[in-house]
Design an enzyme around this catalytic site. Structure first.
Site, PDB file in Angstrom:
ATOM      1  N   GLU A  96       8.015  -3.522  -0.892  1.00 48.53           N
ATOM      2  CA  GLU A  96       6.954  -2.557  -1.175  1.00 48.53           C
ATOM      3  C   GLU A  96       7.040  -1.368  -0.228  1.00 48.53           C
ATOM      4  O   GLU A  96       7.389  -1.504   0.943  1.00 48.53           O
ATOM      5  CB  GLU A  96       5.588  -3.235  -1.079  1.00 48.53           C
ATOM      6  CG  GLU A  96       5.395  -4.277  -2.170  1.00 48.53           C
ATOM      7  CD  GLU A  96       4.037  -4.966  -2.134  1.00 48.53           C
ATOM      8  OE1 GLU A  96       3.623  -5.450  -3.203  1.00 48.53           O
ATOM      9  OE2 GLU A  96       3.401  -5.026  -1.067  1.00 48.53           O
ATOM     10  N   CYS A 345      -2.624  -1.796   5.686  1.00 49.47           N
ATOM     11  CA  CYS A 345      -1.853  -2.412   6.766  1.00 49.47           C
ATOM     12  C   CYS A 345      -2.007  -3.931   6.756  1.00 49.47           C
ATOM     13  O   CYS A 345      -3.115  -4.457   6.707  1.00 49.47           O
ATOM     14  CB  CYS A 345      -2.328  -1.849   8.104  1.00 49.47           C
ATOM     15  SG  CYS A 345      -1.451  -2.518   9.513  1.00 49.47           S
TER      16      CYS A 345
END
Length: 386
Positions: A96, A345
């Site tokens: 990703e 994150c």
């Protein structure tokens, strides 16, 4: 350097190795400069479009070379404009990459490995385990693919990628062989031409590799600490058992000493509710960082399915922040971006892990079936799919 077609993938070359390759096939090294501009400034992958290169060389490149980046298998757009890309690699694995637009810049978060071996307990990628390192072409190819998708080539003149952070899946410093030439291409004017301060490498504490990085390349540094002492960090970031916090901080100090990209190191600290977010721990962190020029990014924990942790409350984050500021430290609480598409994150992995696992299992099954067909009938074969 070759892909499954047997051709040489030019995305596996930085400027120096591109020149060496062109010389090895009997061409002048300046041709490498021209080719790199077509690849990275224009975003081209078709040699026929490289009009300042003579036809004979274009035909030679067409026969022997390829410009191949990971393909987009899925693209999700967040309400805040963040875009998460799932990119398909050779062998069926996926990684990703996240593009984060802001008012005055656009940051691309790039992966360095399929999965991660460091087993940080709060990170979704770590739950996937480690599969393999990415090649240089797969690292720089993330930038190339996304730049083309959003129209961010220099020639298009649309919203560019202004910053790159090596904060995606994996520990960058455990893939130094391919990280260094990829960084060089991000910085080189014939590549993406970003300034040293706009390309950031984040590490969880591979101390010897951090010293090696200093000798190889100068870029911005972020260190993932997440705990104020060794006891807690051993639990949250297991590599700390091998390279303790004080050694990690000392290595960061050595890296930024004399660096043109770093006046200070960026400290990354994920805020885990009632785990590492007390005011006492804030005092402890300030003392641990004493002597290291730094700014601190407090990162609200981004939950993922099965995680044992919760995000610290705003009030606990504020109190933690105020304690750090009382020591004269620069503190920023990071705004969570792309949370609705699991692009924030610590969230990278998710569906990619499931698809990668399925593709690996299917590939293994197909390989075993093929081997069965080629075996004599009298043989007995045990098939085990991992």
């Amino acid at each position: 350097m070759s892909d499954v077609s047997g051709k040489v993938n030019l995305l596996n070359f930085d400027h120096k190795s591109m020149r060496e390759y062109l010389e090895s096939i009997g061409e002048k090294p300046f041709r490498a400069d021209q080719i790199m501009k077509w690849i990275y400034h224009f975003g081209y992958s078709d040699f026929e479009q490289m009009t300042n290169i003579n036809k004979k060389l274009r035909e030679k490149l067409q026969r022997n070379c390829i410009i191949s980046a990971p393909d987009i298998s899925e693209k999700q757009v967040s309400e805040d404009g963040t875009i998460k890309y799932a990119l398909k690699l050779e062998g069926g694995q996926e990684v990703e990459t996240v593009w984060i637009p802001e008012n005055d810049r656009a940051t691309l978060c790039v992966s360095s490995q399929v999965g991660c071996a460091l087993e940080c307990t709060f990170c979704a990628t770590a739950q996937q385990g480690f599969n393999r390192n990415l090649s240089m072409a797969e690292i720089i190819g993330q930038v190339w693919r996304v730049a083309n998708d959003i129209g961010a080539t220099r020639i298009a003149g649309t919203r560019p990628i202004t910053n790159i952070v090596m904060m995606g899946m994996g520990e960058p410093l455990l893939n130094m062989k391919n990280l260094i030439p990829a960084l060089d291409t991000m910085l080189n004017d014939l590549g993406y031409g970003l300034s040293k301060r706009r390309v950031t490498v984040s590490t969880s504490g591979v101390v010897p590799a951090l010293d090696m990085l200093k000798a190889k390349i100068d870029c911005a540094l972020a260190i993932s600490i997440h705990a104020p002492n060794n006891k807690l960090r051993d639990e949250l970031v297991p590599i700390n058992k091998k390279y303790p916090l004080e050694d990690f901080i000392a290595a960061a100090g050595r890296y930024i000493e004399g660096s043109k990209a770093n006046k200070q190191a960026t400290i990354e600290y994920v805020m885990l509710d009632h785990v590492n977010d007390s005011t006492d721990q804030a005092h402890e962190l300030a003392h641990a960082l004493k002597g290291l020029p730094s700014k601190i990014n407090l990162i609200p924990f981004n939950p993922y399915p099965g995680s044992p942790y919760s995000r610290s409350s705003n009030s606990r984050i504020d109190r933690f922040d105020k304690v750090l500021q009382s020591y004269g430290l620069t503190v920023i609480t990071r705004r969570t971006r792309g949370e609705d598409i699991d692009a924030a994150c610590g969230q990278l992995a998710g569906d990619v892990f499931d698809r990668t696992k399925r593709s690996v299992i299917n590939a293994a099954k197909n390989a075993e079936i093929s081997s069965l067909k080629n075996q004599p009938k009298a043989d007995t074969i045990s098939i085990k799919v991992v």
